[in-house]
Each structure stands twice: as C-alpha cells, then as structure tokens.
Scaffold this active site. Sequence first.
Site, short mmCIF file in Angstrom:
data_model
loop_
_atom_site.label_atom_id
_atom_site.label_comp_id
_atom_site.label_asym_id
_atom_site.label_seq_id
_atom_site.Cartn_x
_atom_site.Cartn_y
_atom_site.Cartn_z
N ASN A 8 -0.84 -3.42 -8.01
CA ASN A 8 -1.34 -3.17 -6.52
C ASN A 8 -1.56 -1.62 -6.15
O ASN A 8 -0.65 -0.81 -6.33
CB ASN A 8 -0.05 -3.74 -5.96
CG ASN A 8 0.27 -3.73 -4.58
OD1 ASN A 8 -1.28 -3.52 -4.27
ND2 ASN A 8 0.90 -3.60 -4.48
N TRP A 9 -3.40 -2.04 -6.05
CA TRP A 9 -3.72 -0.13 -6.06
C TRP A 9 -3.46 -0.14 -4.33
O TRP A 9 -3.50 1.44 -3.92
CB TRP A 9 -5.30 -0.37 -5.73
CG TRP A 9 -6.07 -0.44 -7.05
CD1 TRP A 9 -4.90 -0.70 -8.24
CD2 TRP A 9 -7.29 -0.51 -7.87
NE1 TRP A 9 -6.05 -0.49 -9.10
CE2 TRP A 9 -7.61 -0.59 -8.95
CE3 TRP A 9 -8.37 -0.40 -6.75
CZ2 TRP A 9 -8.29 -0.24 -9.66
CZ3 TRP A 9 -9.48 -0.69 -7.53
CH2 TRP A 9 -9.43 -0.84 -8.94
N LYS A 10 -2.50 -0.96 -3.47
CA LYS A 10 -2.37 -0.81 -2.20
C LYS A 10 -3.35 -0.42 -1.55
O LYS A 10 -4.91 -0.49 -1.91
CB LYS A 10 -1.14 0.09 -2.36
CG LYS A 10 0.23 -0.21 -3.03
CD LYS A 10 1.13 0.41 -2.59
CE LYS A 10 1.77 0.21 -3.90
NZ LYS A 10 3.78 0.70 -3.02
N HIS A 98 3.89 -9.11 0.79
CA HIS A 98 4.84 -7.74 -0.01
C HIS A 98 5.74 -6.66 1.00
O HIS A 98 5.33 -7.33 2.44
CB HIS A 98 3.52 -6.81 0.06
CG HIS A 98 3.50 -5.71 -1.09
ND1 HIS A 98 3.90 -4.19 0.03
CD2 HIS A 98 2.78 -5.40 -2.82
CE1 HIS A 98 4.21 -3.31 -1.62
NE2 HIS A 98 4.66 -4.30 -2.20
N GLU A 100 6.02 -4.80 2.39
CA GLU A 100 5.04 -3.36 3.18
C GLU A 100 4.46 -4.64 4.34
O GLU A 100 4.30 -4.32 5.52
CB GLU A 100 3.78 -2.49 2.52
CG GLU A 100 4.91 -1.28 1.97
CD GLU A 100 3.82 -1.34 0.56
OE1 GLU A 100 3.17 -1.13 0.28
OE2 GLU A 100 4.27 -0.17 -0.67
N GLU A 169 10.45 -7.95 -6.04
CA GLU A 169 10.40 -5.99 -5.51
C GLU A 169 11.72 -5.73 -4.23
O GLU A 169 11.20 -5.48 -3.40
CB GLU A 169 9.44 -5.81 -5.08
CG GLU A 169 7.84 -6.51 -5.69
CD GLU A 169 6.74 -5.53 -5.84
OE1 GLU A 169 6.29 -4.94 -6.03
OE2 GLU A 169 6.54 -5.46 -4.24
N GLY A 175 8.35 2.50 -4.10
CA GLY A 175 7.11 3.89 -4.16
C GLY A 175 8.25 4.98 -3.87
O GLY A 175 8.23 6.60 -3.66
N SER A 213 8.63 0.97 -9.17
CA SER A 213 8.55 2.35 -9.59
C SER A 213 8.59 2.16 -11.27
O SER A 213 9.43 2.57 -11.91
CB SER A 213 10.00 3.11 -9.74
OG SER A 213 9.89 3.73 -7.57
N GLY A 234 2.58 -0.09 -8.54
CA GLY A 234 1.59 0.14 -7.61
C GLY A 234 1.34 1.50 -7.80
O GLY A 234 0.27 1.72 -8.66
N GLY A 235 2.41 2.67 -7.96
CA GLY A 235 1.32 3.72 -8.40
C GLY A 235 1.24 3.93 -9.41
O GLY A 235 -0.11 4.71 -9.79
C1 PEP Z 1 4.45 -2.40 -5.81
O1 PEP Z 1 3.83 -1.35 -3.71
O2 PEP Z 1 4.23 -3.14 -4.79
C2 PEP Z 1 5.11 -1.68 -6.24
C3 PEP Z 1 6.00 -1.81 -6.71
O3 PEP Z 1 4.75 -0.08 -5.86
P1 PEP Z 1 5.50 1.45 -6.85
O4 PEP Z 1 5.52 1.15 -8.24
O5 PEP Z 1 5.11 2.28 -6.22
O6 PEP Z 1 7.14 0.92 -6.70
#
Ligand code: PEP
Length: 251
Positions: A8-10, A98, A100, A169, A175, A213, A234-235
């Site tokens: 997930n590049w966000k 999500h 967010e 999640e 994040g 994470s 994500g990251g």
């Molecule tokens: C996400 O955005 O779905 C996510 C899991 O982010 P991260 O891996 O950065 O915690």
Amino acid sequence: MNKLIAGNWKMNGSLAANEALLSALAQGWTAALQAEVAVCVPAPYLAQVAALKRQHAALSRLHLGAQDVSHQASGAYTGEVSAAMLQDFGCRFAIVGHSERRQYHGETDARVADKARQALAHGITPIVCVGETLAEREAGQTVEVVKRQLAAVIHANGHCISEIVVAYEPVWAIGTGKTATPEQAQEVHAVLRAQLKAASAQAERIQILYGGSMNAGNAAALLAQPDIDGGLIGGASLKAPDFLSIMAAAG
Ligand code: PEP
C-alpha cells in the site's frame, strides 16, 4: 493457499520514483516465487504502473491494485473513482475501509460494505481492512470491533463473500513501528476465520492478511501463523529491498 503480499503505497510516489521502484522489483523478482504480489498505488499512477508492468517481463505476475473505490457506480460524485474505472486499468484489487479512510474521511462500516460490493460487481477483489484502535484494545473490545466491521461487509455481500480478501490491521500498529506479536495477530485472525466460516462454506480459501508495521525482520514469524495468509505492507512497500524480503518470506 498461496500467500498474498500487497503493498500500500499510500499517498507516496512520483513518476520517477515509481519507475525506479518497479525496475528494482523487476530485477529482484525470483521466478520461483509462489506468493501472489500486488501494489496498491495512488489512482493517478495506475496507467503508469500498468505500462511498467508491460515493459518488465519479470513483473508479469505483479497485480495492480487501488487504495480505495467509490461506493457509487457513476455520476455526480466529484473526486470519486468508480470500480468500472479501476477495471478499465486492469486493477485486480482495491483496498476498502483502510483505517486512514475510516479516520480522516469518516467512512462507516456501511460505506465500506458498499465499496466492497462495487468492487465485487466489477470483478475486483476488495481487500477489506478491519482493526481496533489502541483505546479499543485496552478496553478489551478488539474482537467486538473487528467482528462488527467484518459483519457489515458479510451482510451486504452475501455469497460473494468468498471472493474478498480481509486485512487485519490493528490501528495502533500502522505506521508506528509497533507490530502485533505473531500470537496477538493469530488470535484475531482465528476469530475472523471463524466468522467467515460461519458465513461461507468456502471460507478456507479467503486470504486473511496482517498489516501494521510488517517489515523484512518480522514478516517470516507473522507469516508462519496458521491463519495469516499474507501481508498488507505500507512503509516497507516503498523500499524495494524490504518489499522483496517480505515477498521472499512469503515463499
Ligand atoms: C498500511 O498502510 O496498510 C500499513 C500496514 O502501513 P505500515 O506497514 O506502514 O504500518
């Protein structure tokens, strides 16, 4: 079942950065990889990523995904992107619900369920995100929250439910660098699996991803849990070496 690793590049990326990231993924992609892999990219870059996929033979098995989809089919919904539009660009997946989006855009369980329905109607697999906040976990409400979020999607989508992907999640792990332990994650995944089994005879084939994470260091232990069928990343999906390591951990 094969594992699914979805990036997930966000709201990150640029034409130049995406090109560099995908060419590094193409270079590191091993033919033996069994896992399914997807990148969920910002909508303006769908065409670019589709073109880069065609350019790099090594990326032929990479799936394209979106980060959201409209709850409506078409019409006067300024700023929205419909499932039909995503289908036009060859999207295989769309993230829905999500945290967010729930947090910053006020998306309710019912809205998320409608988004999942739109995606399914256009042959796109919704990656349905569920997860509790830190306050909810501390109040002992984790199971109640994730079951309520998933129930809304099950209720609105009936027998199509076997076509979804679920992502657990925990909001407190996204994040933040704080990961659920493999045992904590497995406990919730088992609850979600049981809920899916009660709703569908084909629940065993529904992939339940962990997200929060996940990185090159912790992926293998999380992915070794019986009900963790992949990761939503994500990251770490923005760094080719990290994403490739997670892919390798998925087998
Ligand atoms: C996400 O955005 O779905 C996510 C899991 O982010 P991260 O891996 O950065 O915690």
